[in-house]
Design a protein around this motif. Structure first.
Motif, mmCIF file in Angstrom:
data_model
loop_
_atom_site.group_PDB
_atom_site.id
_atom_site.type_symbol
_atom_site.label_atom_id
_atom_site.label_comp_id
_atom_site.label_asym_id
_atom_site.label_seq_id
_atom_site.Cartn_x
_atom_site.Cartn_y
_atom_site.Cartn_z
ATOM 1 N N THR A 1 37.966 33.508 45.954
ATOM 2 C CA THR A 1 39.388 33.704 45.713
ATOM 3 C C THR A 1 39.915 34.863 46.543
ATOM 4 O O THR A 1 39.318 35.945 46.560
ATOM 5 N N ILE B 1 42.330 37.611 46.535
ATOM 6 C CA ILE B 1 43.095 38.329 45.520
ATOM 7 C C ILE B 1 44.377 38.901 46.124
ATOM 8 O O ILE B 1 45.422 38.963 45.472
ATOM 9 N N ALA B 2 44.297 39.341 47.368
ATOM 10 C CA ALA B 2 45.433 39.872 48.123
ATOM 11 C C ALA B 2 45.078 39.684 49.592
ATOM 12 O O ALA B 2 43.906 39.411 49.922
ATOM 13 N N ARG C 1 40.029 46.106 38.462
ATOM 14 C CA ARG C 1 41.489 46.087 38.626
ATOM 15 C C ARG C 1 41.820 46.412 40.080
ATOM 16 O O ARG C 1 41.493 47.505 40.573
ATOM 17 N N HIS D 1 42.263 50.796 43.290
ATOM 18 C CA HIS D 1 41.411 49.911 42.511
ATOM 19 C C HIS D 1 40.620 50.739 41.510
ATOM 20 O O HIS D 1 40.464 51.953 41.674
ATOM 21 N N LYS E 1 51.323 48.973 38.521
ATOM 22 C CA LYS E 1 51.522 47.579 38.911
ATOM 23 C C LYS E 1 52.368 47.488 40.170
ATOM 24 O O LYS E 1 53.121 48.417 40.481
ATOM 25 N N PRO E 2 52.223 46.362 40.923
ATOM 26 C CA PRO E 2 51.450 45.165 40.598
ATOM 27 C C PRO E 2 49.956 45.334 40.856
ATOM 28 O O PRO E 2 49.543 46.042 41.769
ATOM 29 N N CYS E 3 49.161 44.677 40.012
ATOM 30 C CA CYS E 3 47.713 44.684 40.182
ATOM 31 C C CYS E 3 47.153 43.388 39.609
ATOM 32 O O CYS E 3 47.827 42.676 38.864
ATOM 33 N N THR E 4 45.928 43.095 39.986
ATOM 34 C CA THR E 4 45.249 41.887 39.520
ATOM 35 C C THR E 4 43.909 42.289 38.924
ATOM 36 O O THR E 4 43.201 43.118 39.491
ATOM 37 N N GLU E 5 43.571 41.716 37.785
ATOM 38 C CA GLU E 5 42.276 41.989 37.163
ATOM 39 C C GLU E 5 41.322 40.834 37.413
ATOM 40 O O GLU E 5 41.667 39.670 37.217
ATOM 41 N N VAL E 6 40.125 41.183 37.862
ATOM 42 C CA VAL E 6 39.102 40.209 38.226
ATOM 43 C C VAL E 6 37.837 40.529 37.449
ATOM 44 O O VAL E 6 37.469 41.702 37.321
ATOM 45 N N ASN F 1 47.743 47.847 44.548
ATOM 46 C CA ASN F 1 48.479 47.826 45.808
ATOM 47 C C ASN F 1 48.250 49.144 46.549
ATOM 48 O O ASN F 1 47.577 50.037 46.053
#
Length: 231
Positions: free
Chosen positions: A11, A13-14, A169, A202, A178-183, A172
């Protein structure tokens, strides 16, 4: 349930940040764990990192190649026993370069020779991974949002996970919020971030204790981070 029924997929993520599940097979995980246990022994072994403000990081750390301390690099463990840092093995450079190729589809950047004259001057040269930061997390350890910005190279950062799963986490480049993505990162997972995401914030807000593969023989989580220093 779906995560157990279906294989986890690679994936993005960014832009420039890619998660590759199960990149390390069981045998390679065991080899890497054995190496980490040897590196963690003194001298220049696993230590508690103290911040300039007087606090301590809950994840303990050992370094290879160059010693990281807040916020710079040294050749000795300046905030510990003072011993010379353990060498960075060539096989970790090979592992890092393969990780970048598999995750991003391209090798890491190359530098250019600096001599203005002579054979080969100005030709592209291979830039090796030469620093490893190895963090050990017990079930209560965390890592606050931060950027890997003490290097003088923009080569991608390679992150490998062993043992317990964690929430990773990824944010940017502008702010810790935020914004952030949790994996979810599990044992054997690879995460690479470079290009426009190289300086993204991160952190690890949570470790899922007791989730390590039983056959690995590890209680806790190890994160092996490979970097090109540019120093």
């Amino acid at each position: 349930m779906d995560a157990e029924l279906f294989p986890r997929a690679r994936t993005e993520i960014a832009p420039g940040a890619v998660h590759v599940p199960d990149w390390l097979d069981a045998g390679r995980q065991r080899q890497l764990l054995d190496a980490c246990r040897a590196w963690a022994r003194p001298p220049a072994g696993l230590r508690t990192v103290r911040t300039p403000g007087g606090g301590t990081m809950t994840a303990r750390q050992v370094c290879l190649g160059r010693h990281w301390y807040p916020y710079g690099y040294a050749d000795t463990v300046v905030d510990g026993d003072g011993a010379p840092v353990k060498p960075f093995p060539a096989w970790l450079d090979e592992l890092g370069r393969q990780a970048v190729a598999d995750a991003l589809g391209t090798p890491p950047p190359v530098a250019r020779d600096v001599p203005p004259t002579g054979a080969g001057a100005g030709a592209p040269t291979r830039v090796p991974y030469d620093i490893a930061l190895i963090n050990f997390y017990d079930g209560d350890a965390r890592m606050g949002m931060h950027r890997d910005s003490d290097e003088e190279s923009d080569a991608p950062v390679v992150s490998l996970s062993l043992g317990d799963s964690c929430v990773f986490r990824f944010g940017n480049t502008e702010t810790r919020t935020k914004p952030c993505t949790e994996v979810e990162l599990r044992s054997g997972d690879l995460f690479v971030f470079g290009g426009p995401s190289r300086l993204a914030y991160h952190g690890v807000p949570r470790v899922h204790a007791g989730t390590a593969p039983p056959e690995l023989g590890l209680t806790g989580r190890l994160n092996i981070t490979l970097r090109v220093s540019g120093l």
